[in-house]
Scaffold this active site. Sequence first.
Site, PDB file in Angstrom:
ATOM      1  N   GLU A  49       0.814  -1.210   0.000  1.00 22.51           N
ATOM      2  CA  GLU A  49       0.000   0.000   0.000  1.00 22.51           C
ATOM      3  C   GLU A  49       0.848   1.260   0.000  1.00 22.51           C
ATOM      4  O   GLU A  49       0.524   2.237  -0.653  1.00 22.51           O
ATOM      5  CB  GLU A  49      -0.930  -0.001   1.216  1.00 22.51           C
ATOM      6  CG  GLU A  49      -2.208   0.790   1.043  1.00 22.51           C
ATOM      7  CD  GLU A  49      -2.009   2.299   0.981  1.00 22.51           C
ATOM      8  OE1 GLU A  49      -2.740   2.975   0.233  1.00 22.51           O
ATOM      9  OE2 GLU A  49      -1.122   2.814   1.685  1.00 22.51           O
TER      10      GLU A  49
ATOM     11  N   HIS B  42      -1.499   0.461   6.669  1.00 25.46           N
ATOM     12  CA  HIS B  42      -1.962   1.333   5.588  1.00 25.46           C
ATOM     13  C   HIS B  42      -0.808   2.298   5.280  1.00 25.46           C
ATOM     14  O   HIS B  42       0.250   1.872   4.837  1.00 25.46           O
ATOM     15  CB  HIS B  42      -3.232   2.047   6.053  1.00 25.46           C
ATOM     16  CG  HIS B  42      -4.105   2.536   4.955  1.00 25.46           C
ATOM     17  ND1 HIS B  42      -5.448   2.841   5.123  1.00 25.46           N
ATOM     18  CD2 HIS B  42      -3.843   2.824   3.651  1.00 25.46           C
ATOM     19  CE1 HIS B  42      -5.969   3.244   3.995  1.00 25.46           C
ATOM     20  NE2 HIS B  42      -5.014   3.267   3.086  1.00 25.46           N
TER      21      HIS B  42
ATOM     22  N   HIS C  62      -5.287  -0.772  10.926  1.00 28.87           N
ATOM     23  CA  HIS C  62      -6.737  -0.894  11.106  1.00 28.87           C
ATOM     24  C   HIS C  62      -7.091  -2.220  11.775  1.00 28.87           C
ATOM     25  O   HIS C  62      -7.691  -3.107  11.142  1.00 28.87           O
ATOM     26  CB  HIS C  62      -7.450  -0.776   9.753  1.00 28.87           C
ATOM     27  CG  HIS C  62      -7.174   0.487   9.017  1.00 28.87           C
ATOM     28  ND1 HIS C  62      -7.654   1.724   9.437  1.00 28.87           N
ATOM     29  CD2 HIS C  62      -6.458   0.735   7.895  1.00 28.87           C
ATOM     30  CE1 HIS C  62      -7.234   2.658   8.594  1.00 28.87           C
ATOM     31  NE2 HIS C  62      -6.511   2.088   7.656  1.00 28.87           N
TER      32      HIS C  62
ATOM     33  N   ASN D  65      -5.844   7.226   6.916  1.00 27.00           N
ATOM     34  CA  ASN D  65      -5.372   6.697   5.642  1.00 27.00           C
ATOM     35  C   ASN D  65      -3.854   6.791   5.553  1.00 27.00           C
ATOM     36  O   ASN D  65      -3.174   5.799   5.357  1.00 27.00           O
ATOM     37  CB  ASN D  65      -6.027   7.467   4.486  1.00 27.00           C
ATOM     38  CG  ASN D  65      -5.706   6.900   3.125  1.00 27.00           C
ATOM     39  OD1 ASN D  65      -4.561   6.873   2.701  1.00 27.00           O
ATOM     40  ND2 ASN D  65      -6.732   6.436   2.429  1.00 27.00           N
TER      41      ASN D  65
ATOM     42  N   ASN E 202      -6.384  11.583   1.067  1.00 27.75           N
ATOM     43  CA  ASN E 202      -5.639  10.337   0.905  1.00 27.75           C
ATOM     44  C   ASN E 202      -4.172  10.532   1.298  1.00 27.75           C
ATOM     45  O   ASN E 202      -3.867  10.728   2.449  1.00 27.75           O
ATOM     46  CB  ASN E 202      -5.808   9.835  -0.539  1.00 27.75           C
ATOM     47  CG  ASN E 202      -5.518   8.364  -0.689  1.00 27.75           C
ATOM     48  OD1 ASN E 202      -4.500   7.874  -0.236  1.00 27.75           O
ATOM     49  ND2 ASN E 202      -6.418   7.643  -1.351  1.00 27.75           N
TER      50      ASN E 202
ATOM     51  N   ASP F 155      -3.355   9.189  -5.090  1.00 28.04           N
ATOM     52  CA  ASP F 155      -3.238   8.392  -3.861  1.00 28.04           C
ATOM     53  C   ASP F 155      -1.991   8.831  -3.090  1.00 28.04           C
ATOM     54  O   ASP F 155      -1.900   9.975  -2.669  1.00 28.04           O
ATOM     55  CB  ASP F 155      -3.209   6.908  -4.228  1.00 28.04           C
ATOM     56  CG  ASP F 155      -3.578   5.982  -3.075  1.00 28.04           C
ATOM     57  OD1 ASP F 155      -3.070   6.189  -1.961  1.00 28.04           O
ATOM     58  OD2 ASP F 155      -4.373   5.045  -3.287  1.00 28.04           O
ATOM     59  N   ASN F 156      -1.023   7.954  -2.947  1.00 22.83           N
ATOM     60  CA  ASN F 156       0.154   8.280  -2.133  1.00 22.83           C
ATOM     61  C   ASN F 156       1.118   9.216  -2.864  1.00 22.83           C
ATOM     62  O   ASN F 156       1.251   9.153  -4.088  1.00 22.83           O
ATOM     63  CB  ASN F 156       0.884   6.999  -1.730  1.00 22.83           C
ATOM     64  CG  ASN F 156       0.090   6.189  -0.725  1.00 22.83           C
ATOM     65  OD1 ASN F 156      -0.673   6.738   0.054  1.00 22.83           O
ATOM     66  ND2 ASN F 156       0.255   4.876  -0.753  1.00 22.83           N
TER      67      ASN F 156
END
Length: 320
Positions: A53, A115, A134, A168, A224, A269-270
């Site tokens: 991730e 994550h 999580h 996140n 995010n 996203d990242n």
Amino acid sequence: MAKLLVLTLLGLGLAFFRDHRSSYLARMNASREVKSVELPNCKLIKGIETGAEDLEILPNGLAFFSAGLRYPGVKSFEPDKPGKILLMDMNEEDPTVLELKMTGSNFDASSFNPHGISTFTDEDNTVYLLVVSHPDFKSTVELFKFQEEEKSLLHLKTIRHELLPNLNDLVAVGREHFYATNDHYFVDQYLRSWELYLGLAWSNVVYYSPDDVRVVASGFDFANGISMSPDRKYVYIAELLAHKIHVYEKHANWTLTPLKSLDCDTLVDNISVDPVTGDLWVGCHPNGMKIFSYDPENPPGSEGLPWRRKWHPTPVFLPG
């Protein structure tokens, strides 16, 4: 009269649903198709076949990967296994990954569900790894000390807070200090799904320290990835479903002031930042519908989006 009222309400409900469905599909980039591109200088790293991730690269070339995320609505390839942190030495000609052993008397490895990750290096060169996890689909930040010789992570602390309900990603600014994104407002899965569908831009960014926790930015349609410029003056926030990267100025009291937004034709996203040039490298999803409606015959695509920083008193970015 009653039948007319029922039909009127039904018609309004259907119109409401139709209008929001159109918006939802646009935010997901649902019509976009991506052609496969052969990348001659890329190769599969053994040990990460099921994906990772997030990653964080230290100045010495060691890279941490968070792997094994189980996220509601997203396909998991190892749903019955706990997550893990992998290590790779990018200085090697043919790098491989190693799973880091995690130790600590109060750490439950069986519920580890990693994550976003971030590192902080202390004045004595001690490296700390902060991991969003999580367990049971709740949100925590797990603080580890990296033990390089032992190739292990020593668990030091679990951080929970009511302002950190849907974490996140995070970017560390101290051993126990960080900015973090909440990608939803609601915790309940049913309400989260409606929040996503209706485009309720209620997610936010929180500053955390042991003595001070507060929301520092809000109004995001799925906040995010988050990162920071090499000079530590600017914070970058990815707004997934608005297809934007936001640039904020960081102040001495940890507040953030918005400076500009970068429009992207993809779900961002990242974010990784080049430590020398300050350029942004963003992992992106061309079509969000394929993430939440997984089809092995037509799997989700991915793409990297580079933003080249042009040095200026305030950051200026050019695509590509």
